[in-house]
Design an enzyme around this catalytic site. Structure first.
Site, mmCIF file in Angstrom:
data_model
loop_
_atom_site.group_PDB
_atom_site.id
_atom_site.type_symbol
_atom_site.label_atom_id
_atom_site.label_comp_id
_atom_site.label_asym_id
_atom_site.label_seq_id
_atom_site.Cartn_x
_atom_site.Cartn_y
_atom_site.Cartn_z
ATOM 1 N N GLY A 30 32.243 40.795 35.941
ATOM 2 C CA GLY A 30 32.246 42.185 36.383
ATOM 3 C C GLY A 30 30.843 42.735 36.436
ATOM 4 C CG ASN B 21 40.137 40.930 31.698
ATOM 5 O OD1 ASN B 21 40.091 41.434 32.812
ATOM 6 N ND2 ASN B 21 40.187 39.626 31.521
ATOM 7 N N GLY B 22 42.392 43.256 32.537
ATOM 8 C CA GLY B 22 43.689 43.061 33.176
ATOM 9 C C GLY B 22 44.037 44.249 34.041
#
Ligand code: 5GP
Ligand code: MG
Length: 485
Positions: A30, A102-103
């Site tokens: 990211g 995260n997800g």
């Protein structure tokens, strides 16, 4: 999609430099924003837009004390890349909790509503971690906070897990209580646990991938299981419980594209998984009687596929495209024009390798077809006689609702066109995709999520849910464009 890191050590340890080091190693996950929080009497939070190095510049990290901390790098698939949407997030009620995740939470509309109406909390950002955090805080509030036990924490997390749909891997610091790591019931996103032994006792770390452990000299312990909750209490006792497990559906795109090749996830080397997938591609190349003179890769994610394919068909592998590493991932750009422009500046063919040859070029995937079309064009300009474009992933036909950035079906080239049509559209002599049956044959029955290839979503997701995810993505792109003009 994002990268997360957390560290839990005893007083006297300085967590901040290690968190920053880990985030640098996870930067490929990211590049929109980065953030770090440490805890020592109180939370110290630094976050903002840009890369980890942008965050470091101008910040006084030497003053950032604490033996405990979290870090995050963000690739926004929900909400604009802005400071308010950057992680970590913090709440102060009923106790101090900091969290990263995260997800992608797929029932965010319902959850936002219930967090507001039932838990009386105002959601300030477009980041779904805020919802997970508030849901957890509300559950903890029902416990006796003067004597919070590991069972109370497990119970609060299990109830939170039952309220959330989608993919999430979360790390949290509960001030004066301990450290938490937990996973969605299908274990869609990776989390690894590591340890470093010091004279004062073990230091624990959790991360999206092992690559940062090597760099920081943490010993890899294990992956989190689907639905698992790990709680490290203030006496540094590690407790683990699985209350909401379902069959594992690990995102196969982590192996194909997202994770770095030096990481080991679920006891498999990412590089080796790519080699196995590359070997499978050889079957289709042979079946079509193609005889390329050279196999090249689209740097950097496709090297292991290409090398293994080349070996399997007994054709030399060569580096045929040079890459300018000072550009971000082109895919992140919100408009086709911006993406094309970045791709153009990022890749340049090496004429001596390409000219006069039948070139098989391997990439990890074809999503919209922008990158592949441009590459075919570049290779032809550099004198390629024929171009076979080979995708290590099967055709991507369905949106990913779990954090890989392919949420709008209308943009997915393989959802509308056949292989032959795609070859035509991108200007290649042949397009070869990995066969989904072949990919699936590499893994045990219950292991991976292939929803972007076959539409088989492991969690409850309605048509409205799909539309809401696509809308969130489009909205954030629109805002992003207007911000960048
Ligand atoms: P396309 O140009 O077809 O839209 O996208 C294909 C390229 O995007 C491939 O080179 C692949 O490496 C990259 N890619 C595929 N999925 C993702 C993703 O979720 N995020 C980013 N940043 N890149 C991706
Ligand atoms: Mg690529």
């Amino acid at each position: 999609m994002c990268g997360i890191f957390g560290i839990y050590a005893r007083n006297g340890y300085n967590a901040a430099p290690e968190i920053l080091g880990a985030l640098n190693a996870l930067q490929h996950r990211g590049q929109d924003s980065a953030g770090i929080v440490t805890f020592d009497q109180t939370f110290q939070l630094i976050k903002g837009k840009g890369l980890v190095n942008d965050l470091i510049k101008g910040q006084k990290f030497t003053e950032s004390v604490g033996a405990v901390g979290l870090g995050h790098v963000r690739y926004s698939t929900m909400g604009t890349p802005s400071e308010i949407n950057a992680q970590p997030f913090i709440v102060n009620y009923p106790m101090g909790i900091a969290m990263v995740h995260n997800g992608n939470v797929t029932n965010f509309n319902e959850l936002r509503k219930s967090v507001r109406e039932i838990n009386h909390r105002l959601v300030m950002s477009a980041n779904d971690v805020e919802l997970i955090l508030y849901a957890l805080a509300a559950e903890l509030e029902t416990k006796n906070l003067f004597a919070l036990t590991a069972d109370d924490v497990f119970d609060a997390v299990a109830t939170t897990q039952n309220r959330i749909e989608g993919a999430y891997s979360a790390l949290a610091i509960i001030a004066d209580v301990g450290f938490l790591a937990f996973n969605d019931p299908h274990g869609i996103r990776p989390v690894v646990m590591g340890r470093k032994l010091t004279d004062a006792g073990p230091v624990y770390a959790f991360a999206s991938e092992t690559t940062c452990f090597d760099y920081l000299s943490f010993e890899f312990m294990r992956d989190l299981a689907p639905g698992e909750v790990i709680f490290i209490d203030k006496h540094h006792q590690v407790h683990s419980r699985i209350l909401t497990a379902k069959p594992q559906h690990f995102c196969i795109f982590e192996y194909i594209y997202f994770a770095r090749e030096d990481s080991i996830i679920h006891s498999r080397s990412v590089a080796h998984e790519r080699s196995r997938m590359g070997q499978l591609l050889a079957q289709e190349v042979r079946r079509r009687n193609l005889s390329p003179d050279v196999v090249i890769d689209v740097p950097s994610s496709a090297f292991f596929f290409a090398e293994a394919l080349a070996n399997a068909i007994n054709v030399p592998y060569a580096r045929g495209l040079a890459k300018n590493n000072f550009f971000g991932r082109s895919f992140i750009q919100p408009t086709i024009e911006m993406r094309q422009n970045t791709v153009r500046q990022k890749l340049n063919p090496i004429r001596r390798i390409i000219s006069g040859k039948k070139v098989a070029v391997v990439d990890d995937s074809i999503v919209r077809g922008t990158t592949s079309k441009h590459i075919v064009h570049l290779l032809r300009e550099a004198g390629a006689r024929e171009v076979y474009f080979i995708s290590a992933s099967p055709p991507i036909k369905y949106p990913c609702v779990y954090g890989i950035d392919m949420s709008d079906k209308t943009q997915l080239i393989a959802s509308a066109y056949s292989e032959a049509e795609i070859a035509n559209l991108i200007g290649a002599d042949e397009v070869i995709y990995q066969k989904i049956e072949d990919l699936i044959s590499l893994y045990p029955k219950e292991f991976a999520c292939y929803a972007c290839f076959n539409g088989d979503y492991p969690t409850k997701i309605s048509i409205e849910g799909l539309q809401a995810v696509a809308k969130e993505r489009l909205d954030s792109n629109i805002q992003f464009i207007s911000q960048s003009i």
